[in-house]
Motif scaffolding. Structure first.
Motif, PDB file in Angstrom:
ATOM      1  N   VAL A 154       0.836  -1.209   0.000  1.00 39.92           N
ATOM      2  CA  VAL A 154       0.000   0.000   0.000  1.00 39.92           C
ATOM      3  C   VAL A 154       0.868   1.257   0.000  1.00 39.92           C
ATOM      4  CG1 VAL A 154      -1.903  -1.155   1.219  1.00 39.92           C
ATOM      5  CG2 VAL A 154      -0.190   0.128   2.546  1.00 39.92           C
ATOM      6  N   SER A 155       0.243   2.374  -0.330  1.00 39.11           N
ATOM      7  CA  SER A 155       0.987   3.635  -0.351  1.00 39.11           C
ATOM      8  C   SER A 155       1.087   4.178   1.074  1.00 39.11           C
ATOM      9  CB  SER A 155       0.248   4.644  -1.221  1.00 39.11           C
ATOM     10  OG  SER A 155      -0.946   5.026  -0.568  1.00 39.11           O
ATOM     11  N   PRO A 156       2.051   5.055   1.329  1.00 37.48           N
ATOM     12  CA  PRO A 156       2.175   5.638   2.675  1.00 37.48           C
ATOM     13  C   PRO A 156       0.878   6.334   3.101  1.00 37.48           C
ATOM     14  CG  PRO A 156       4.095   6.185   1.351  1.00 37.48           C
ATOM     15  CD  PRO A 156       3.133   5.495   0.429  1.00 37.48           C
ATOM     16  N   GLU A 157       0.164   6.920   2.149  1.00 39.84           N
ATOM     17  CA  GLU A 157      -1.077   7.650   2.467  1.00 39.84           C
ATOM     18  C   GLU A 157      -2.167   6.717   3.003  1.00 39.84           C
ATOM     19  OE1 GLU A 157       0.471   8.010  -0.670  1.00 39.84           O
ATOM     20  OE2 GLU A 157       1.562   9.637   0.329  1.00 39.84           O
ATOM     21  N   ALA A 158      -2.077   5.442   2.636  1.00 36.62           N
ATOM     22  CA  ALA A 158      -3.137   4.506   3.028  1.00 36.62           C
ATOM     23  C   ALA A 158      -3.126   4.211   4.524  1.00 36.62           C
ATOM     24  CB  ALA A 158      -2.979   3.195   2.255  1.00 36.62           C
ATOM     25  N   TRP A 159      -2.006   4.478   5.173  1.00 35.60           N
ATOM     26  CA  TRP A 159      -1.862   4.014   6.561  1.00 35.60           C
ATOM     27  C   TRP A 159      -2.836   4.659   7.537  1.00 35.60           C
ATOM     28  CZ3 TRP A 159       0.456  -0.201   8.492  1.00 35.60           C
ATOM     29  CH2 TRP A 159       1.204  -0.940   7.578  1.00 35.60           C
ATOM     30  N   GLY A 160      -3.393   5.779   7.174  1.00 35.69           N
ATOM     31  CA  GLY A 160      -4.423   6.385   8.019  1.00 35.69           C
ATOM     32  C   GLY A 160      -5.683   5.526   8.067  1.00 35.69           C
ATOM     33  N   HIS A 161      -5.796   4.555   7.168  1.00 38.24           N
ATOM     34  CA  HIS A 161      -7.000   3.716   7.080  1.00 38.24           C
ATOM     35  C   HIS A 161      -6.699   2.254   7.411  1.00 38.24           C
ATOM     36  CE1 HIS A 161      -8.731   7.181   5.098  1.00 38.24           C
ATOM     37  NE2 HIS A 161      -7.627   7.232   4.380  1.00 38.24           N
ATOM     38  N   ILE A 162      -5.560   2.029   8.048  1.00 43.15           N
ATOM     39  CA  ILE A 162      -5.170   0.646   8.326  1.00 43.15           C
ATOM     40  C   ILE A 162      -4.951   0.433   9.825  1.00 43.15           C
ATOM     41  CG2 ILE A 162      -3.282  -1.043   8.040  1.00 43.15           C
ATOM     42  CD1 ILE A 162      -2.969   0.154   5.160  1.00 43.15           C
ATOM     43  N   VAL A 163      -5.482  -0.682  10.297  1.00 44.54           N
ATOM     44  CA  VAL A 163      -5.262  -1.129  11.672  1.00 44.54           C
ATOM     45  C   VAL A 163      -4.706  -2.542  11.547  1.00 44.54           C
ATOM     46  CG1 VAL A 163      -6.469  -1.841  13.783  1.00 44.54           C
ATOM     47  CG2 VAL A 163      -7.162   0.261  12.608  1.00 44.54           C
ATOM     48  N   ILE A 164      -3.735  -2.886  12.379  1.00 42.41           N
ATOM     49  CA  ILE A 164      -3.197  -4.252  12.341  1.00 42.41           C
ATOM     50  C   ILE A 164      -3.685  -4.997  13.584  1.00 42.41           C
ATOM     51  CG2 ILE A 164      -1.076  -5.646  12.388  1.00 42.41           C
ATOM     52  CD1 ILE A 164       0.323  -3.299  10.937  1.00 42.41           C
ATOM     53  N   ALA A 165      -4.048  -6.257  13.406  1.00 44.67           N
ATOM     54  CA  ALA A 165      -4.421  -7.081  14.563  1.00 44.67           C
ATOM     55  C   ALA A 165      -3.481  -8.274  14.630  1.00 44.67           C
ATOM     56  CB  ALA A 165      -5.865  -7.548  14.442  1.00 44.67           C
ATOM     57  N   TYR A 166      -2.759  -8.376  15.744  1.00 44.71           N
ATOM     58  CA  TYR A 166      -1.916  -9.553  15.960  1.00 44.71           C
ATOM     59  C   TYR A 166      -2.741 -10.612  16.680  1.00 44.71           C
ATOM     60  CZ  TYR A 166       1.372 -12.791  18.052  1.00 44.71           C
ATOM     61  OH  TYR A 166       1.993 -13.952  18.449  1.00 44.71           O
ATOM     62  N   GLU A 167      -2.948 -11.739  15.993  1.00 41.79           N
ATOM     63  CA  GLU A 167      -3.743 -12.816  16.574  1.00 41.79           C
ATOM     64  C   GLU A 167      -2.998 -14.140  16.443  1.00 41.79           C
ATOM     65  OE1 GLU A 167      -8.133 -11.602  16.738  1.00 41.79           O
ATOM     66  OE2 GLU A 167      -7.802 -12.609  14.836  1.00 41.79           O
ATOM     67  N   PRO A 168      -2.263 -14.508  17.492  1.00 41.52           N
ATOM     68  CA  PRO A 168      -1.610 -15.824  17.438  1.00 41.52           C
ATOM     69  C   PRO A 168      -2.683 -16.903  17.338  1.00 41.52           C
ATOM     70  CG  PRO A 168      -1.434 -14.851  19.654  1.00 41.52           C
ATOM     71  CD  PRO A 168      -2.073 -13.822  18.774  1.00 41.52           C
ATOM     72  N   GLY A 212      -7.095 -12.919  20.665  1.00 46.05           N
ATOM     73  CA  GLY A 212      -6.838 -14.304  21.072  1.00 46.05           C
ATOM     74  C   GLY A 212      -7.197 -14.469  22.533  1.00 46.05           C
ATOM     75  N   SER A 213      -8.458 -14.923  22.770  1.00 50.74           N
ATOM     76  CA  SER A 213      -8.942 -15.187  24.131  1.00 50.74           C
ATOM     77  C   SER A 213      -8.812 -13.999  25.079  1.00 50.74           C
ATOM     78  CB  SER A 213      -8.256 -16.427  24.715  1.00 50.74           C
ATOM     79  OG  SER A 213      -8.530 -17.559  23.910  1.00 50.74           O
ATOM     80  N   VAL A 214      -9.070 -12.806  24.560  1.00 57.52           N
ATOM     81  CA  VAL A 214      -9.134 -11.643  25.455  1.00 57.52           C
ATOM     82  C   VAL A 214     -10.445 -11.733  26.239  1.00 57.52           C
ATOM     83  CG1 VAL A 214      -9.244  -9.129  25.618  1.00 57.52           C
ATOM     84  CG2 VAL A 214      -7.781 -10.199  23.889  1.00 57.52           C
ATOM     85  N   LYS A 215     -10.343 -11.514  27.542  1.00 56.99           N
ATOM     86  CA  LYS A 215     -11.505 -11.583  28.443  1.00 56.99           C
ATOM     87  C   LYS A 215     -11.454 -10.378  29.377  1.00 56.99           C
ATOM     88  CE  LYS A 215      -9.799 -15.719  29.876  1.00 56.99           C
ATOM     89  NZ  LYS A 215      -9.034 -16.509  28.940  1.00 56.99           N
ATOM     90  N   PRO A 216     -12.546 -10.122  30.088  1.00 56.02           N
ATOM     91  CA  PRO A 216     -12.500  -9.018  31.054  1.00 56.02           C
ATOM     92  C   PRO A 216     -11.360  -9.205  32.068  1.00 56.02           C
ATOM     93  CG  PRO A 216     -14.753  -9.753  30.758  1.00 56.02           C
ATOM     94  CD  PRO A 216     -13.892 -10.723  30.015  1.00 56.02           C
ATOM     95  N   SER A 217     -11.047 -10.463  32.379  1.00 53.56           N
ATOM     96  CA  SER A 217     -10.037 -10.720  33.412  1.00 53.56           C
ATOM     97  C   SER A 217      -8.590 -10.495  32.946  1.00 53.56           C
ATOM     98  CB  SER A 217     -10.180 -12.151  33.918  1.00 53.56           C
ATOM     99  OG  SER A 217     -10.054 -13.050  32.835  1.00 53.56           O
ATOM    100  N   ASN A 218      -8.346 -10.489  31.633  1.00 54.00           N
ATOM    101  CA  ASN A 218      -6.951 -10.288  31.204  1.00 54.00           C
ATOM    102  C   ASN A 218      -6.749  -9.053  30.335  1.00 54.00           C
ATOM    103  OD1 ASN A 218      -7.902 -11.063  28.657  1.00 54.00           O
ATOM    104  ND2 ASN A 218      -7.195 -13.163  28.849  1.00 54.00           N
ATOM    105  N   ALA A 219      -7.848  -8.399  29.954  1.00 53.46           N
ATOM    106  CA  ALA A 219      -7.733  -7.281  29.002  1.00 53.46           C
ATOM    107  C   ALA A 219      -6.887  -6.135  29.559  1.00 53.46           C
ATOM    108  CB  ALA A 219      -9.123  -6.770  28.637  1.00 53.46           C
ATOM    109  N   ARG A 220      -7.114  -5.794  30.814  1.00 49.03           N
ATOM    110  CA  ARG A 220      -6.432  -4.634  31.386  1.00 49.03           C
ATOM    111  C   ARG A 220      -4.904  -4.777  31.297  1.00 49.03           C
ATOM    112  NH1 ARG A 220      -8.562  -0.626  34.631  1.00 49.03           N
ATOM    113  NH2 ARG A 220     -10.546  -1.737  34.664  1.00 49.03           N
ATOM    114  N   GLU A 221      -4.443  -5.964  31.660  1.00 47.46           N
ATOM    115  CA  GLU A 221      -3.008  -6.222  31.682  1.00 47.46           C
ATOM    116  C   GLU A 221      -2.399  -6.186  30.271  1.00 47.46           C
ATOM    117  OE1 GLU A 221      -0.225  -9.479  33.893  1.00 47.46           O
ATOM    118  OE2 GLU A 221      -2.348  -9.963  33.597  1.00 47.46           O
ATOM    119  N   ILE A 222      -3.145  -6.738  29.320  1.00 41.27           N
ATOM    120  CA  ILE A 222      -2.648  -6.764  27.934  1.00 41.27           C
ATOM    121  C   ILE A 222      -2.670  -5.350  27.348  1.00 41.27           C
ATOM    122  CG2 ILE A 222      -3.057  -7.678  25.605  1.00 41.27           C
ATOM    123  CD1 ILE A 222      -4.306 -10.171  26.951  1.00 41.27           C
ATOM    124  N   PHE A 223      -3.789  -4.642  27.549  1.00 46.29           N
ATOM    125  CA  PHE A 223      -3.928  -3.297  26.969  1.00 46.29           C
ATOM    126  C   PHE A 223      -2.962  -2.294  27.603  1.00 46.29           C
ATOM    127  CE2 PHE A 223      -8.735  -3.902  25.775  1.00 46.29           C
ATOM    128  CZ  PHE A 223      -8.367  -4.929  24.921  1.00 46.29           C
TER     129      PHE A 223
END
Ligand code: PGA
Length: 250
Positions: A154-168, A212-223
């Motif tokens: 993609v072009s550098p300009e496109a990055w304003g419209h891109i989000v990456i999700a890391y999902e093992p 990947g298995s984000v839950k209320p109990s682990n979200a805070r620590e990951i985020f």
């Protein structure tokens, strides 16, 4: 500053009535403005209803997939233009279930990314290794290959419209979560890889979600990790209470 995002991937769950019920519960639980942008991704058949139902809220609607062409003889497929016309703002591309069960390759995904961007849809691009690949120590290489093969054209300009999700893949729907340290390590690697190709400024602005298995109990620590900007939530997003707890985990 880069955006915090929590997106619910409802996968192939919920008929129309169940979708309505879940949307009502989410709206009931919307007691304070979250710090994060909230996105939900229902099945195709429920997209328009979801858009209508959420019209007066800041919640955005995403699709879980799309075809790379605008129209034509592709029985059973849905295009970016069609998604756009029913209020969809973004599309999840490259989910590991699409890669593994529907044979989506980097090449096809690159075309889908192009079509989404051309039609002004935001792309939530998923990357992530399988358990065997991590065991062999190939996880960085696999993620780099997903980025380079499906996204880095993609072009550098496109990055304003891109989000990456890391999902093992080994953490999706398994109850097993990457540790906050494992997530941070990979997110930092992804940001560094984006910086290497497109520069630090773009890399600093791109939101990288963990899934990947984000839950209320682990979200805070990951985020709380420096390079984790939110989550792509599967199972836990099907319960309004859990999803909203995760939304408020920053
Ligand atoms: P999970 O799914 O939260 O159920 O593990 C995440 C995803 O596939 O996006």
């Amino acid at each position: 500053m880069r955006k915090k995002i929590v997106a619910g991937n409802w996968k192939m769950n919920n008929d129309l009535a169940q979708t309505e019920e879940l949307l009502s519960s989410i709206k009931l639980q919307w007691v304070k403005e979250p710090e994060a942008t909230v996105i939900v991704a229902p099945a195709f058949t429920n997209l328009y209803h979801t858009f209508e139902s959420l019209r007066k809220t800041p919640i955005e609607v995403a699709a879980q997939n799309m075809h790379q062409s605008d129209n034509g003889a592709f029985t059973g497929e849905i295009s970016a233009k069609m998604l756009k016309s029913v209020g969809v703002r973004s599309v999840i591309l490259g989910h590991s279930e699409r890669r593994a069960l529907f044979q989506e390759t980097n090449e096809v995904l690159a075309e889908k990314v192009n079509s989404a961007l051309e039609n002004e849809l935001k792309v939530i691009f998923c990357v992530g290794e399988e358990l065997e690949e991590r065991k062999k120590g190939n996880h960085f290489e696999v993620v780099k290959n997903h980025l380079e093969g499906g996204l880095f054209h993609v072009s550098p300009e496109a990055w304003g419209h891109i989000v990456i999700a890391y999902e093992p893949v080994w953490a999706i729907g398994t109850g097993e979560t990457a540790s906050p340290e494992q997530a941070q390590e990979m997110h930092a690697f992804i940001r560094k890889t984006v910086a290497g190709e497109f520069g630090q400024e773009i890399a600093d602005e791109v939101s990288i979600l963990y899934g990947g298995s984000v839950k209320p109990s682990n979200a805070r620590e990951i985020f709380a990790k420096k390079d984790v900007d939110g989550g792509l939530i599967g199972g836990a997003s099907l319960k309004a209470e859990d999803f909203m707890a995760i939304v408020h985990s920053f």
